[in-house]
Design an enzyme around this catalytic site. Sequence first.
Site, PDB file in Angstrom:
ATOM      1  N   GLU A  22       0.815  -1.217   0.000  1.00 19.39           N
ATOM      2  CA  GLU A  22       0.000   0.000   0.000  1.00 19.39           C
ATOM      3  C   GLU A  22       0.855   1.277   0.000  1.00 19.39           C
ATOM      4  OE1 GLU A  22      -2.951   0.889  -0.580  1.00 19.39           O
ATOM      5  OE2 GLU A  22      -2.851   2.936   0.213  1.00 19.39           O
ATOM      6  N   PRO A 224     -26.042  29.571   6.138  1.00 19.17           N
ATOM      7  CA  PRO A 224     -26.848  29.940   7.303  1.00 19.17           C
ATOM      8  C   PRO A 224     -26.047  30.557   8.449  1.00 19.17           C
ATOM      9  CG  PRO A 224     -26.419  27.596   7.273  1.00 19.17           C
ATOM     10  CD  PRO A 224     -25.842  28.130   6.008  1.00 19.17           C
ATOM     11  N   ASP A 247     -25.188  41.595   4.403  1.00 21.44           N
ATOM     12  CA  ASP A 247     -26.420  41.756   5.177  1.00 21.44           C
ATOM     13  C   ASP A 247     -26.210  41.526   6.663  1.00 21.44           C
ATOM     14  OD1 ASP A 247     -28.045  42.229   3.078  1.00 21.44           O
ATOM     15  OD2 ASP A 247     -28.647  40.145   2.792  1.00 21.44           O
ATOM     16  N   LYS A 269     -29.964  45.428   8.146  1.00 21.29           N
ATOM     17  CA  LYS A 269     -30.757  46.134   9.149  1.00 21.29           C
ATOM     18  C   LYS A 269     -30.237  45.760  10.526  1.00 21.29           C
ATOM     19  CE  LYS A 269     -35.025  45.030   9.010  1.00 21.29           C
ATOM     20  NZ  LYS A 269     -36.468  44.927   8.853  1.00 21.29           N
ATOM     21  N   GLY A 301     -27.733  32.532   3.617  1.00 15.68           N
ATOM     22  CA  GLY A 301     -28.385  31.361   3.013  1.00 15.68           C
ATOM     23  C   GLY A 301     -28.122  31.284   1.527  1.00 15.68           C
ATOM     24  N   ASP A 302     -29.192  31.072   0.778  1.00 17.95           N
ATOM     25  CA  ASP A 302     -29.109  31.052  -0.683  1.00 17.95           C
ATOM     26  C   ASP A 302     -29.654  32.389  -1.178  1.00 17.95           C
ATOM     27  OD1 ASP A 302     -29.329  28.752  -3.180  1.00 17.95           O
ATOM     28  OD2 ASP A 302     -30.257  30.693  -3.441  1.00 17.95           O
ATOM     29  N   THR A 330     -29.454  27.075   2.061  1.00 22.48           N
ATOM     30  CA  THR A 330     -30.537  27.867   2.619  1.00 22.48           C
ATOM     31  C   THR A 330     -30.844  27.446   4.061  1.00 22.48           C
ATOM     32  OG1 THR A 330     -32.717  28.729   2.103  1.00 22.48           O
ATOM     33  CG2 THR A 330     -32.404  26.369   1.739  1.00 22.48           C
ATOM     34  N   ALA A 331     -31.449  28.371   4.813  1.00 23.19           N
ATOM     35  CA  ALA A 331     -31.674  28.131   6.245  1.00 23.19           C
ATOM     36  C   ALA A 331     -32.460  26.847   6.500  1.00 23.19           C
ATOM     37  CB  ALA A 331     -32.401  29.332   6.851  1.00 23.19           C
ATOM     38  N   MET A 382     -39.028  33.866   8.031  1.00 20.13           N
ATOM     39  CA  MET A 382     -39.500  35.176   8.505  1.00 20.13           C
ATOM     40  C   MET A 382     -40.888  35.057   9.151  1.00 20.13           C
ATOM     41  SD  MET A 382     -38.236  37.643   5.393  1.00 20.13           S
ATOM     42  CE  MET A 382     -38.642  36.582   4.016  1.00 20.13           C
TER      43      MET A 382
HETATM   44  N1  SAH Z   1     -31.705  33.797   1.791  1.00 20.21           N
HETATM   45  C1  SAH Z   1     -31.900  33.270   3.117  1.00 20.21           C
HETATM   46  C2  SAH Z   1     -33.209  33.700   3.702  1.00 20.21           C
HETATM   47  C3  SAH Z   1     -33.308  35.167   3.985  1.00 20.21           C
HETATM   48  S1  SAH Z   1     -34.821  35.618   4.693  1.00 20.21           S
HETATM   49  C4  SAH Z   1     -31.768  31.745   3.087  1.00 20.21           C
HETATM   50  O1  SAH Z   1     -31.743  31.149   1.995  1.00 20.21           O
HETATM   51  O2  SAH Z   1     -31.666  31.154   4.150  1.00 20.21           O
HETATM   52  C5  SAH Z   1     -34.440  35.631   6.392  1.00 20.21           C
HETATM   53  C6  SAH Z   1     -35.037  34.429   7.089  1.00 20.21           C
HETATM   54  O3  SAH Z   1     -34.222  33.298   6.861  1.00 20.21           O
HETATM   55  C7  SAH Z   1     -35.096  34.545   8.591  1.00 20.21           C
HETATM   56  O4  SAH Z   1     -36.225  35.272   9.016  1.00 20.21           O
HETATM   57  C8  SAH Z   1     -35.194  33.097   8.973  1.00 20.21           C
HETATM   58  O5  SAH Z   1     -36.504  32.600   8.777  1.00 20.21           O
HETATM   59  C9  SAH Z   1     -34.289  32.439   7.970  1.00 20.21           C
HETATM   60  N2  SAH Z   1     -32.925  32.250   8.500  1.00 20.21           N
HETATM   61  C10 SAH Z   1     -31.803  32.823   8.046  1.00 20.21           C
HETATM   62  N3  SAH Z   1     -30.724  32.337   8.710  1.00 20.21           N
HETATM   63  C11 SAH Z   1     -31.199  31.442   9.596  1.00 20.21           C
HETATM   64  C12 SAH Z   1     -30.605  30.609  10.580  1.00 20.21           C
HETATM   65  N4  SAH Z   1     -29.276  30.579  10.750  1.00 20.21           N
HETATM   66  N5  SAH Z   1     -31.396  29.793  11.298  1.00 20.21           N
HETATM   67  C13 SAH Z   1     -32.724  29.775  11.117  1.00 20.21           C
HETATM   68  N6  SAH Z   1     -33.343  30.561  10.217  1.00 20.21           N
HETATM   69  C14 SAH Z   1     -32.596  31.384   9.461  1.00 20.21           C
END
Ligand code: SAH
Length: 461
Positions: A22, A224, A247, A269, A301-302, A330-331, A382
Amino acid sequence: MKNFPMFLRMTGRRVVICGGGEEAARKCRLILKTDAEIVIVADGLDPELEGVVASGRARQAHEAGPDTFANAVLVFIATGDEEQDRQLASHARAAGAVVNVIDRPELCDAFTPSIVDRDPVVVAIGTEGAAPVLGRAIKTEVETMLAPRLGSFVALAGRLRDAVAERFAPSARRGFWEWAFSGEAFRAHLAGRERDAARLLKDAIALGKAPDRQGHIALVGAGPGARDLLTLRAVQRLQSADVIFYDRLVDPEVLELARRDADRVFVGKDVGACAWPQDRIDRLIVAEAAKGRRVVRLKSGDPSVFGRAGEEIAAALAAGIEVEIVPGITAASAAAASLTRPLTERGETDTFVITTGTCRPGDATPTRAHIAQPGTSMAFYMAVEKAAEVQRDLLASGAPSDCPVDIVSCASTDRERHAATTLSRLAETITAEGLPSPAILFVRYPKSLRAEVSEKGTVAA
Ligand code: SAH
């Protein structure tokens, strides 16, 4: 430095591997990347080495004869027998080869580094044996930094070197190559548009002028929160960005991966403060790209899930600026992973819905009747503040009160929290547990639950 790194010329040279197990196979795998002639000295071969010999890429010798080491640039020794290793090492060295005896540093002239291979770009990492584990970790980091197609682009550039030298005065060559390794041709190649890349390079060579640097906008998914949930492509875009607009939900850990001298602009925000209006963000990213800068719009997320990507893409296209989406986790995916639960379950939930609790101000709440159906798993974004409304709508649409619900706050971060409850207790649980935003509300309406409920006669079959 006790060991000095050098690159050995392999073309037309021989590499001898003594041993058929090996360890020998591992070295052979490395040498197969080169164009050296390979000779394996062993009586018995492991199946992988047998395959290499059968393919004609290496030759087997049963023992080392007087000529075996002639013209050998490198000899690896791994017979497993200390005395035999020692003898072979001294013969090989006498023939002028560089010797590496596996696991016997005292018999070695040279050591194999950890290698990141984007041939012809090769990165070698060594720790002089002090910390091989660290060496491998550095290799992983470098792997993430160098795009998979980098090597073939560099090879293409190599083939065009003479043409560039012919068309460009020496003083202009540097400018051309700077453009070539960062401009549209480079991006096109790394994105898999190899023909476009070659055409752009050749057009510029024919013109004798590098085009003005074109700006570019990448809408990059930051995932996330956890930095290791970023994609390799996202890291590459962060590493080459001139300016990053990010963001509120983007974790500071993720920003640490960005090029150190990239400008960073916070457009999210803060609690109590006002968000940047979207049209201001659109204008600004376009204005920066129009200056020829590489703009990263980093979104949690995405970017294509509740990320207002559509408006930014439209603004970029209207201004004639190249724009791309780098997808992210995504979350909902991260939250499901935190629960070690799949988003869909065969036979139980065949439909997966991503939806939101909060729409554009003034818009009507989405109709929920069509998603409150058996066989559906729903992720509400959200929605923490709108939990009572979600609960009311789903129940009113016929979802059973004991549909399982999971609330996952701050998934994948060190602030992550989770509560399990049922649909009829959703809002109450969020208040009682004090679960903060950002959170995903998962509501599951499995097919088996409907069967159960209809057996009890509470829902019409
Ligand atoms: N583009 C992001 C979503 C943005 S909207 C994605 O694809 O994840 C924002 C929402 O995403 C939040 O209100 C919540 O519902 C969710 N979110 C984002 N990060 C998160 C996390 N680490 N854990 C749980 N929910 C999350």
